[in-house]
Design an enzyme around this catalytic site. Sequence first.
Site, PDB file in Angstrom:
ATOM      1  N   SER A  61       0.821  -1.212   0.000  1.00  0.00           N
ATOM      2  CA  SER A  61       0.000   0.000   0.000  1.00  0.00           C
ATOM      3  C   SER A  61       0.852   1.259   0.000  1.00  0.00           C
ATOM      4  CB  SER A  61      -0.914   0.020   1.225  1.00  0.00           C
ATOM      5  OG  SER A  61      -1.638  -1.176   1.336  1.00  0.00           O
TER       6      SER A  61
HETATM    7  N1  SAH Z   1       0.063  -4.912   4.108  1.00  0.00           N
HETATM    8  C1  SAH Z   1       0.739  -5.472   2.965  1.00  0.00           C
HETATM    9  C2  SAH Z   1      -0.040  -5.286   1.691  1.00  0.00           C
HETATM   10  C3  SAH Z   1      -1.008  -6.350   1.526  1.00  0.00           C
HETATM   11  S1  SAH Z   1      -1.834  -6.461  -0.013  1.00  0.00           S
HETATM   12  C4  SAH Z   1       2.114  -4.895   2.810  1.00  0.00           C
HETATM   13  O1  SAH Z   1       2.513  -4.056   3.628  1.00  0.00           O
HETATM   14  O2  SAH Z   1       2.809  -5.330   1.894  1.00  0.00           O
HETATM   15  C5  SAH Z   1      -3.109  -7.532   0.514  1.00  0.00           C
HETATM   16  C6  SAH Z   1      -2.663  -8.908   0.911  1.00  0.00           C
HETATM   17  O3  SAH Z   1      -3.804  -9.612   1.402  1.00  0.00           O
HETATM   18  C7  SAH Z   1      -2.122  -9.744  -0.249  1.00  0.00           C
HETATM   19  O4  SAH Z   1      -0.851 -10.200   0.102  1.00  0.00           O
HETATM   20  C8  SAH Z   1      -3.112 -10.905  -0.365  1.00  0.00           C
HETATM   21  O5  SAH Z   1      -2.515 -12.123  -0.743  1.00  0.00           O
HETATM   22  C9  SAH Z   1      -3.679 -10.971   1.047  1.00  0.00           C
HETATM   23  N2  SAH Z   1      -4.992 -11.599   1.176  1.00  0.00           N
HETATM   24  C10 SAH Z   1      -6.049 -11.556   0.311  1.00  0.00           C
HETATM   25  N3  SAH Z   1      -7.097 -12.229   0.809  1.00  0.00           N
HETATM   26  C11 SAH Z   1      -6.712 -12.737   2.009  1.00  0.00           C
HETATM   27  C12 SAH Z   1      -7.361 -13.532   3.015  1.00  0.00           C
HETATM   28  N4  SAH Z   1      -8.623 -13.960   2.899  1.00  0.00           N
HETATM   29  N5  SAH Z   1      -6.641 -13.842   4.131  1.00  0.00           N
HETATM   30  C13 SAH Z   1      -5.359 -13.430   4.288  1.00  0.00           C
HETATM   31  N6  SAH Z   1      -4.707 -12.681   3.366  1.00  0.00           N
HETATM   32  C14 SAH Z   1      -5.366 -12.331   2.253  1.00  0.00           C
END
Ligand code: SAH
Length: 211
Positions: A61
């Site tokens: 993000s």
């Molecule tokens: N906070 C992270 C960005 C995450 S992007 C950072 O600092 O890099 C969103 C993430 O959520 C992705 O890695 C995706 O694989 C994960 N995601 C999507 N659905 C999910 C679920 N049901 N449970 C856990 N993770 C999930």
Amino acid sequence: MDFGEQRIKMVQEQLRARGITDERILAAFMGLPRENFVERAHRDDSYADHPIPIGPGQTISQPYVVALMLEKLEIQKSAKILEIGTGSGYQTALLAKLAGQVFSIEIDPQLSTAAAKRLSELGITNYKLKVGDGLAGWKEHAPFDGIIVSAAPNHVPRDLVKQLKVGGKMILPVGDDEQVLVSISKDAEGLQSEEFGAVRFVPIRSPANEN
Ligand code: SAH
């Protein structure tokens, strides 16, 4: 400009100048090499003012949005925090600096493994990662003082609300294409919610409803 200079500029121009005032949060961003969390091909963009790809369809993000969410959580030093969507591990590392303990769930095993490696290389230890569906939360470690969700569900997940302490807060994007940033506070009276404007996150995967 080297990464250190870019980091100072990012904290000044993207965070402080836009109203992030919590010195603990600013210090956490200042102390963390964001370039370590970005794929090699996008390294030059590490401090850019927008999301960056971290793998199959996923992004790290924008710094400001992460800072805003952390500020709204009002994290105490001893807090136990649940994070959904470990992704690159960048926000996990920030949380580890701000809170007592961080529990982070990621659905993609490869992303989780890469995040674990980065966190341990930085000497961060007060966290636990798990591969699985974050929508179910992490019962064994509940209740949590704070819950932060970095992928968007189209409604507030019930299991996560259950795992929030009385006095605790959850912050998450809610919606399909158009999402709003929502905070949910749980107090003795029940739940209070507040909205903080439009955001854009990847949709959360919902394995319970897939295939
Ligand atoms: N906070 C992270 C960005 C995450 S992007 C950072 O600092 O890099 C969103 C993430 O959520 C992705 O890695 C995706 O694989 C994960 N995601 C999507 N659905 C999910 C679920 N049901 N449970 C856990 N993770 C999930």
